[in-house]
Design a protein around this motif. Structure first.
Motif, PDB file in Angstrom:
ATOM      1  N   ARG A  63       0.793  -1.224   0.000  1.00  0.00           N
ATOM      2  CA  ARG A  63       0.000   0.000   0.000  1.00  0.00           C
ATOM      3  C   ARG A  63       0.830   1.281   0.000  1.00  0.00           C
ATOM      4  NH1 ARG A  63      -3.636  -1.226   5.074  1.00  0.00           N
ATOM      5  NH2 ARG A  63      -1.643  -2.097   5.736  1.00  0.00           N
ATOM      6  N   SER A  64       1.756   1.413   0.930  1.00  0.00           N
ATOM      7  CA  SER A  64       2.483   2.687   1.030  1.00  0.00           C
ATOM      8  C   SER A  64       3.418   2.938  -0.152  1.00  0.00           C
ATOM      9  CB  SER A  64       3.201   2.826   2.379  1.00  0.00           C
ATOM     10  OG  SER A  64       4.087   1.764   2.618  1.00  0.00           O
ATOM     11  N   PRO A  65       4.137   1.942  -0.689  1.00  0.00           N
ATOM     12  CA  PRO A  65       4.931   2.268  -1.876  1.00  0.00           C
ATOM     13  C   PRO A  65       4.047   2.602  -3.074  1.00  0.00           C
ATOM     14  CG  PRO A  65       5.151  -0.068  -1.353  1.00  0.00           C
ATOM     15  CD  PRO A  65       4.399   0.582  -0.223  1.00  0.00           C
ATOM     16  N   SER A  66       2.889   1.968  -3.159  1.00  0.00           N
ATOM     17  CA  SER A  66       1.948   2.296  -4.239  1.00  0.00           C
ATOM     18  C   SER A  66       1.444   3.723  -4.078  1.00  0.00           C
ATOM     19  CB  SER A  66       0.773   1.321  -4.254  1.00  0.00           C
ATOM     20  OG  SER A  66       1.224   0.008  -4.538  1.00  0.00           O
ATOM     21  N   ALA A  67       1.119   4.112  -2.856  1.00  0.00           N
ATOM     22  CA  ALA A  67       0.662   5.478  -2.602  1.00  0.00           C
ATOM     23  C   ALA A  67       1.746   6.489  -2.962  1.00  0.00           C
ATOM     24  CB  ALA A  67       0.252   5.634  -1.138  1.00  0.00           C
ATOM     25  N   GLU A  68       2.987   6.168  -2.653  1.00  0.00           N
ATOM     26  CA  GLU A  68       4.102   7.045  -3.000  1.00  0.00           C
ATOM     27  C   GLU A  68       4.197   7.213  -4.517  1.00  0.00           C
ATOM     28  OE1 GLU A  68       9.003   7.150  -2.803  1.00  0.00           O
ATOM     29  OE2 GLU A  68       7.941   5.600  -1.678  1.00  0.00           O
ATOM     30  N   ALA A  69       4.187   6.097  -5.248  1.00  0.00           N
ATOM     31  CA  ALA A  69       4.347   6.148  -6.710  1.00  0.00           C
ATOM     32  C   ALA A  69       3.160   6.826  -7.392  1.00  0.00           C
ATOM     33  CB  ALA A  69       4.542   4.736  -7.257  1.00  0.00           C
ATOM     34  N   VAL A  70       1.958   6.499  -6.965  1.00  0.00           N
ATOM     35  CA  VAL A  70       0.757   7.088  -7.565  1.00  0.00           C
ATOM     36  C   VAL A  70       0.725   8.597  -7.316  1.00  0.00           C
ATOM     37  CG1 VAL A  70      -1.768   7.203  -7.369  1.00  0.00           C
ATOM     38  CG2 VAL A  70      -0.618   4.974  -7.534  1.00  0.00           C
ATOM     39  N   THR A  84      -7.562   7.645   3.560  1.00  0.00           N
ATOM     40  CA  THR A  84      -8.955   7.662   3.096  1.00  0.00           C
ATOM     41  C   THR A  84      -9.682   8.949   3.482  1.00  0.00           C
ATOM     42  OG1 THR A  84      -9.540   6.329   5.034  1.00  0.00           O
ATOM     43  CG2 THR A  84      -9.245   5.158   2.932  1.00  0.00           C
ATOM     44  N   ASP A  85      -9.140   9.712   4.421  1.00  0.00           N
ATOM     45  CA  ASP A  85      -9.752  11.001   4.759  1.00  0.00           C
ATOM     46  C   ASP A  85      -9.724  11.962   3.572  1.00  0.00           C
ATOM     47  OD1 ASP A  85     -10.310  10.118   7.298  1.00  0.00           O
ATOM     48  OD2 ASP A  85      -8.675  11.237   8.260  1.00  0.00           O
ATOM     49  N   PHE A  86      -8.840  11.700   2.617  1.00  0.00           N
ATOM     50  CA  PHE A  86      -8.725  12.558   1.442  1.00  0.00           C
ATOM     51  C   PHE A  86      -9.675  12.137   0.318  1.00  0.00           C
ATOM     52  CE2 PHE A  86      -4.674  12.925   3.680  1.00  0.00           C
ATOM     53  CZ  PHE A  86      -4.636  14.293   3.866  1.00  0.00           C
ATOM     54  N   ALA A  87     -10.421  11.066   0.542  1.00  0.00           N
ATOM     55  CA  ALA A  87     -11.418  10.605  -0.443  1.00  0.00           C
ATOM     56  C   ALA A  87     -12.677  10.160   0.277  1.00  0.00           C
ATOM     57  CB  ALA A  87     -10.850   9.465  -1.287  1.00  0.00           C
ATOM     58  N   PRO A  88     -13.329  11.083   1.002  1.00  0.00           N
ATOM     59  CA  PRO A  88     -14.509  10.701   1.787  1.00  0.00           C
ATOM     60  C   PRO A  88     -15.633  10.141   0.923  1.00  0.00           C
ATOM     61  CG  PRO A  88     -14.278  13.087   1.708  1.00  0.00           C
ATOM     62  CD  PRO A  88     -13.041  12.506   1.104  1.00  0.00           C
ATOM     63  N   GLU A  89     -15.707  10.572  -0.339  1.00  0.00           N
ATOM     64  CA  GLU A  89     -16.753  10.071  -1.234  1.00  0.00           C
ATOM     65  C   GLU A  89     -16.609   8.575  -1.513  1.00  0.00           C
ATOM     66  OE1 GLU A  89     -13.278  10.504  -3.779  1.00  0.00           O
ATOM     67  OE2 GLU A  89     -14.090  11.799  -2.222  1.00  0.00           O
ATOM     68  N   SER A  90     -15.438   8.003  -1.240  1.00  0.00           N
ATOM     69  CA  SER A  90     -15.217   6.569  -1.486  1.00  0.00           C
ATOM     70  C   SER A  90     -15.978   5.703  -0.485  1.00  0.00           C
ATOM     71  CB  SER A  90     -13.726   6.238  -1.412  1.00  0.00           C
ATOM     72  OG  SER A  90     -13.269   6.291  -0.061  1.00  0.00           O
ATOM     73  N   GLU A 122      -5.558   5.656  -5.887  1.00  0.00           N
ATOM     74  CA  GLU A 122      -5.653   6.735  -6.877  1.00  0.00           C
ATOM     75  C   GLU A 122      -6.658   7.798  -6.441  1.00  0.00           C
ATOM     76  OE1 GLU A 122      -4.462   4.485 -11.041  1.00  0.00           O
ATOM     77  OE2 GLU A 122      -6.507   4.269 -10.269  1.00  0.00           O
ATOM     78  N   ARG A 123      -7.781   7.382  -5.901  1.00  0.00           N
ATOM     79  CA  ARG A 123      -8.802   8.339  -5.439  1.00  0.00           C
ATOM     80  C   ARG A 123      -8.285   9.161  -4.264  1.00  0.00           C
ATOM     81  NH1 ARG A 123     -14.580   5.387  -5.260  1.00  0.00           N
ATOM     82  NH2 ARG A 123     -15.286   7.534  -5.131  1.00  0.00           N
ATOM     83  N   CYS A 124      -7.623   8.474  -3.326  1.00  0.00           N
ATOM     84  CA  CYS A 124      -7.083   9.165  -2.150  1.00  0.00           C
ATOM     85  C   CYS A 124      -5.978  10.136  -2.552  1.00  0.00           C
ATOM     86  CB  CYS A 124      -6.549   8.158  -1.137  1.00  0.00           C
ATOM     87  SG  CYS A 124      -7.823   7.098  -0.401  1.00  0.00           S
ATOM     88  N   TYR A 153      -3.241  -9.505   1.853  1.00  0.00           N
ATOM     89  CA  TYR A 153      -4.197 -10.438   2.461  1.00  0.00           C
ATOM     90  C   TYR A 153      -5.474 -10.573   1.638  1.00  0.00           C
ATOM     91  CZ  TYR A 153      -1.002  -9.962   6.336  1.00  0.00           C
ATOM     92  OH  TYR A 153       0.128  -9.951   7.096  1.00  0.00           O
ATOM     93  N   THR A 154      -5.988  -9.464   1.093  1.00  0.00           N
ATOM     94  CA  THR A 154      -7.258  -9.527   0.364  1.00  0.00           C
ATOM     95  C   THR A 154      -7.091 -10.053  -1.052  1.00  0.00           C
ATOM     96  OG1 THR A 154      -7.110  -7.290  -0.578  1.00  0.00           O
ATOM     97  CG2 THR A 154      -8.093  -7.508   1.637  1.00  0.00           C
ATOM     98  N   ARG A 155      -5.893  -9.896  -1.624  1.00  0.00           N
ATOM     99  CA  ARG A 155      -5.551 -10.276  -3.002  1.00  0.00           C
ATOM    100  C   ARG A 155      -6.229  -9.370  -4.037  1.00  0.00           C
ATOM    101  NH1 ARG A 155      -1.195 -12.203  -1.712  1.00  0.00           N
ATOM    102  NH2 ARG A 155      -0.899 -13.050  -3.772  1.00  0.00           N
ATOM    103  N   ASP A 156      -6.878  -8.295  -3.597  1.00  0.00           N
ATOM    104  CA  ASP A 156      -7.532  -7.368  -4.519  1.00  0.00           C
ATOM    105  C   ASP A 156      -6.597  -6.196  -4.820  1.00  0.00           C
ATOM    106  OD1 ASP A 156      -9.235  -5.868  -6.061  1.00  0.00           O
ATOM    107  OD2 ASP A 156     -10.633  -5.393  -4.440  1.00  0.00           O
ATOM    108  N   PHE A 157      -5.582  -6.466  -5.616  1.00  0.00           N
ATOM    109  CA  PHE A 157      -4.581  -5.451  -5.944  1.00  0.00           C
ATOM    110  C   PHE A 157      -5.178  -4.320  -6.766  1.00  0.00           C
ATOM    111  CE2 PHE A 157      -2.329  -9.365  -5.034  1.00  0.00           C
ATOM    112  CZ  PHE A 157      -1.386  -8.928  -4.115  1.00  0.00           C
ATOM    113  N   ASP A 158      -6.060  -4.654  -7.710  1.00  0.00           N
ATOM    114  CA  ASP A 158      -6.694  -3.617  -8.534  1.00  0.00           C
ATOM    115  C   ASP A 158      -7.568  -2.697  -7.689  1.00  0.00           C
ATOM    116  OD1 ASP A 158      -5.806  -4.052 -11.283  1.00  0.00           O
ATOM    117  OD2 ASP A 158      -6.860  -5.966 -11.149  1.00  0.00           O
ATOM    118  N   GLY A 159      -8.383  -3.282  -6.822  1.00  0.00           N
ATOM    119  CA  GLY A 159      -9.262  -2.476  -5.973  1.00  0.00           C
ATOM    120  C   GLY A 159      -8.478  -1.564  -5.051  1.00  0.00           C
ATOM    121  N   THR A 160      -7.401  -2.078  -4.499  1.00  0.00           N
ATOM    122  CA  THR A 160      -6.554  -1.266  -3.622  1.00  0.00           C
ATOM    123  C   THR A 160      -5.934  -0.122  -4.393  1.00  0.00           C
ATOM    124  OG1 THR A 160      -6.105  -3.088  -2.102  1.00  0.00           O
ATOM    125  CG2 THR A 160      -4.484  -1.299  -2.160  1.00  0.00           C
ATOM    126  N   LEU A 161      -5.434  -0.404  -5.580  1.00  0.00           N
ATOM    127  CA  LEU A 161      -4.804   0.651  -6.385  1.00  0.00           C
ATOM    128  C   LEU A 161      -5.818   1.701  -6.822  1.00  0.00           C
ATOM    129  CD1 LEU A 161      -1.973   1.361  -7.197  1.00  0.00           C
ATOM    130  CD2 LEU A 161      -2.324   0.141  -9.332  1.00  0.00           C
TER     131      LEU A 161
END
Length: 149
Positions: free
Chosen positions: A15-22, A111-117, A139-141, A127-135
């Motif tokens: 999550r955090s490296p993805s957030a950094e790159a995005v 997630t505070d930066f994307a309350p509409e989500s 992106e929204r956040c 753990y969830t294996r939902d890489f697309d959903g997380t990404l």
């Protein structure tokens, strides 16, 4: 002077490296100069690259995580960064407990930066294996965070 932001999850491999790159990619498109980094509250993966399936999913969406390496949050981060963004409430709580006296960084949930989500945390795809959903949520956040800068 640019804004300095640290993204934090548990192991710093999804999550955090993805957030950094995005966030870096989106900031570049907006012409914003930011200093970004990511870290984990735990040290299990220190020195390792992001998790392979997360890298693959990010690459398919145009984000390169290959040069990033996991590290653990250190006390100096609380003064070096302007904003430290946690992926979930557990990591936020850990950061609050780690925060040294006199630290200047503001703490927030991503997630505070994307309350509409409607999301109250960024789920861990390890753990969830939902890489697309997380990404998608990242992106929204990231867009919401950049809108507030």
């Amino acid at each position: 002077m640019s804004t300095r932001i640290l993204f934090v999850c548990l192991g710093n491999i999804c999550r955090s490296p993805s957030a950094e790159a995005v966030t870096q990619a989106m900031a570049g498109k907006r012409g914003l100069l930011l200093e970004l980094d990511s870290a984990g509250t735990g040290a299990w993966h220190s020195g390792e690259p992001p998790y392979g399936p997360m890298q693959k999913t990010a690459r398919a969406r145009g984000y390169d995580l290959s040069t990033l390496r996991a590290r653990q949050v250190v006390s100096g981060d609380f003064s070096e960064f302007d904003l430290i963004v946690a992926m979930d409430a557990d990591n936020l709580s850990n950061l609050q407990n780690m925060r040294p006296a006199g630290a200047t960084a503001r703490l927030a949930l991503f997630t505070d930066f994307a309350p509409e989500s409607g999301a109250d945390h960024v789920p861990d795809p390890y753990y969830t294996r939902d890489f697309d959903g997380t990404l998608e949520l990242i992106e929204r956040c990231a867009a919401g965070l950049l809108d507030q800068l």
